[in-house]
Design an enzyme around this catalytic site. Structure first.
Site, PDB file in Angstrom:
ATOM      1  N   CYS A 250       0.765  -1.237   0.000  1.00 59.44           N
ATOM      2  CA  CYS A 250       0.000   0.000   0.000  1.00 59.44           C
ATOM      3  C   CYS A 250       0.805   1.302   0.000  1.00 59.44           C
ATOM      4  O   CYS A 250       1.977   1.338   0.335  1.00 59.44           O
ATOM      5  CB  CYS A 250      -0.994   0.064   1.143  1.00 59.44           C
TER       6      CYS A 250
ATOM      7  N   GLY B 193       0.300  -0.099  -4.856  1.00 62.55           N
ATOM      8  CA  GLY B 193      -0.881  -0.939  -4.677  1.00 62.55           C
ATOM      9  C   GLY B 193      -1.872  -0.710  -5.795  1.00 62.55           C
ATOM     10  O   GLY B 193      -2.225   0.432  -6.078  1.00 62.55           O
TER      11      GLY B 193
ATOM     12  N   ASN C 126      -0.183   1.493   5.767  1.00 60.23           N
ATOM     13  CA  ASN C 126       0.814   0.806   4.949  1.00 60.23           C
ATOM     14  C   ASN C 126       1.704   0.000   5.871  1.00 60.23           C
ATOM     15  O   ASN C 126       2.342   0.553   6.765  1.00 60.23           O
ATOM     16  CB  ASN C 126       1.642   1.827   4.157  1.00 60.23           C
ATOM     17  N   GLY C 127       1.767  -1.322   5.672  1.00 59.25           N
ATOM     18  CA  GLY C 127       2.603  -2.178   6.494  1.00 59.25           C
ATOM     19  C   GLY C 127       1.856  -3.416   6.939  1.00 59.25           C
ATOM     20  O   GLY C 127       0.764  -3.717   6.458  1.00 59.25           O
TER      21      GLY C 127
ATOM     22  N   TYR D 146      13.762  -1.649  -4.931  1.00 55.47           N
ATOM     23  CA  TYR D 146      12.694  -2.017  -5.858  1.00 55.47           C
ATOM     24  C   TYR D 146      11.408  -1.204  -5.723  1.00 55.47           C
ATOM     25  O   TYR D 146      10.873  -0.722  -6.709  1.00 55.47           O
ATOM     26  CB  TYR D 146      12.366  -3.510  -5.685  1.00 55.47           C
TER      27      TYR D 146
ATOM     28  N   SER E  39      12.663  -1.393 -12.933  1.00 56.91           N
ATOM     29  CA  SER E  39      13.329  -1.179 -11.650  1.00 56.91           C
ATOM     30  C   SER E  39      14.811  -1.515 -11.676  1.00 56.91           C
ATOM     31  O   SER E  39      15.564  -1.059 -10.824  1.00 56.91           O
ATOM     32  CB  SER E  39      12.629  -1.989 -10.552  1.00 56.91           C
TER      33      SER E  39
ATOM     34  N   ASP F 137      17.231  -6.048 -10.346  1.00 54.31           N
ATOM     35  CA  ASP F 137      17.217  -5.475  -8.997  1.00 54.31           C
ATOM     36  C   ASP F 137      17.274  -6.547  -7.925  1.00 54.31           C
ATOM     37  O   ASP F 137      17.885  -6.378  -6.875  1.00 54.31           O
ATOM     38  CB  ASP F 137      15.998  -4.576  -8.795  1.00 54.31           C
TER      39      ASP F 137
END
Length: 460
Positions: free
Chosen positions: A8, A34, A108-109, A250, A291, A354
């Site tokens: 997220c 996300g 987020n997490g 990334y 990336s 990456d």
């Protein structure tokens, strides 16, 4: 090219004008964090109004869906699920009615003690509408708001019950807060203009909205924002930070600044370090876009081997890490990118990626390069072998997913049919990021976790 799912992106804003258009634009900028659902909540002067939907921001938050929303403060969210199902009921921001009025929360997490917390509160008679760990945050916050009648103290007390990774934006009626867990796992930064203030997962959103980058939210800090000031409330500062290294490698956009380091610059230094640690005799350096591009440019500059684009990427294909199962990720690779034959035919190629997590994507890409006439393929990876799960918001929670857990570097090289394979060292990665090793979370590459996880080694 990592095939990972991340959990997220968040944004909160207070301004002297309607924030809905700005929140919408910020969510578009952090869409890469996300792509499962998106939502925003605003305080219209009387109540908090929310719009949420499945899919990309452009689909989930169409003009019709946000037409009735207007306000001078608000929060927003883009989601990929790592805890909780893909159901729309888990889309954020989540809203709850409390003693202080409606509260909106975006997260987020991953909360590592979520299962135990939920079980405990279920036994106390609480009920839950979602399977997301974010709901437990909103419910605990509402408990403390009723007891304390002070949002800052209520947030502090909520933080004392949570373990793991969480960057939050919280709106209590017309008050907007940004919160970062005491370890600073997930990024959160502050931006400001004369008539607006924002907290957001990545600074790239600030640039887009012509807001000046002020600073990162510190680990354990609670920030309250208004249109003209930033009020800081510090909580637990006794813990060593554990910034997620994968943000630089990334997840984050290249132009973002994460905890003092510009992502693009870090990635170039990673590539340069790779060139010193793992040289190869070759004609060209190419990247696995997008990336891996900065890593490859850094490798080229340091080695003196020319860099060229070796793959043509379909810009309209999804990032493979957000696809919901392995077969879809594998099928998407050939749709997503193909080798440029005129560039690679007859050449000895260094492919800079990456990271390698499962390895299946790179196997297909190497096969396609050899079909395009490449003589040799030397793989160089800007992240050490991933050998352990992440419990802090990256969807790799099983060792069985990780190719490096079950195979040596030589075995992985053989599986990929590469002429050579080398990873950056942990010390080389740390040096490239430019922060002290004890301020970084390296658990997925060294199995030493910054928080206590059952069955895992605790970093001391």
């Amino acid at each position: 090219m990592a095939v990972l799912r991340h959990s997220c992106g968040i944004v909160g804003m207070f301004a002297a004008y309607d924030v809905v258009p700005s929140l919408h634009r910020a969510l578009l900028v952090i869409q890469h964090r996300g792509q499962e659902s998106a939502g925003l909540s605003v305080f219209d002067g009387d109540e908090i109004l929310t719009a949420r939907g499945d899919g990309l921001v452009s689909v989930a938050l169409t003009k019709n869906k946000v037409a009735g929303l207007s306000g001078k403060c608000g929060i927003g969210h883009v989601r990929y699920s790592t805890t909780g199902s893909k159901s729309l009921v888990n889309a954020q921001p989540l809203t709850v009615e409390t003693a202080q009025g409606t509260v909106a929360v975006a997260h987020n997490g991953d909360i590592t003690n979520f299962v135990n917390l939920k079980k405990s509160y279920l036994e106390c008679g609480w009920s839950f509408l979602t399977s997301s760990d974010s709901e437990i945050i909103a419910k605990i916050l509402s408990k403390y708001l009723a007891r304390l009648n002070d949002p800052v103290e209520a947030i502090r007390c909520t933080m004392s019950e949570l373990d793991g990774a969480y960057s939050l934006v919280i709106m209590v009626r017309n008050r907007v807060f940004g919160v970062r867990d005491p370890y600073g796992f997930r990024p959160l930064c502050i931006g400001k203009a004369n008539d607006a203030t924002m907290v957001v997962s990545e600074s790239a959103a600030l640039t887009t909205l012509n807001l000046d980058f002020v600073r990162d939210v510190a680990p354990g800090e609670i920030i309250e924002i208004t249109d003209n000031c930033i009020v800081s409330h510090v909580t637990n500062t006794n813990l060593s930070p554990a910034h997620c290294v994968f943000e630089w490698v990334y997840f984050a956009r290249p132009e973002s600044i994460i905890d003092g380091g510009e992502v693009y610059d870090v990635r170039k230094r990673i590539g340069a370090t790779l060139a010193r640690e793992a040289p190869a005799d070759a004609d060209l350096v190419i990247s696995v876009p997008d990336s891996g591009r900065a890593h490859a440019i850094g490798y080229s500059l340091e080695s003196g081997i020319p860099y060229e684009e070796g793959f043509m990427k379909n810009r309209f294909a999804d990032r493979t890490f957000i696809l919901p199962d392995q077969k879809m990720r594998e099928d998407a690779v050939s749709t997503k990118m193909n080798p440029i034959k005129s560039t690679v035919n007859g050449k000895r190629i260094i492919v800079v990626d990456d990271s390698i997590v499962r390895g299946t994507t790179l196997v297909k890409l190497i096969r396609s390069l050899k079909s395009a006439g490449v003589k040799e393929v030397h793989v160089r990876v800007g992240y050490p072998p991933v050998i352990a799960p992440c419990y802090y918001g990256v969807d790799m929670k099983s060792r069985s997913q990780l190719i490096a857990y079950n195979h040596s570097v030589e075995e992985i090289r053989q599986i990929m049919d590469a002429n050579s394979l080398a990873y950056i060292s942990i010390s080389g990665l740390v040096d490239a990021i430019g922060l002290p090793k004890n301020s970084l979370c390296l658990a997925c590459v060294n199995s030493k976790y910054p928080t206590k996880i059952s069955g895992e080694t605790f970093r001391r």
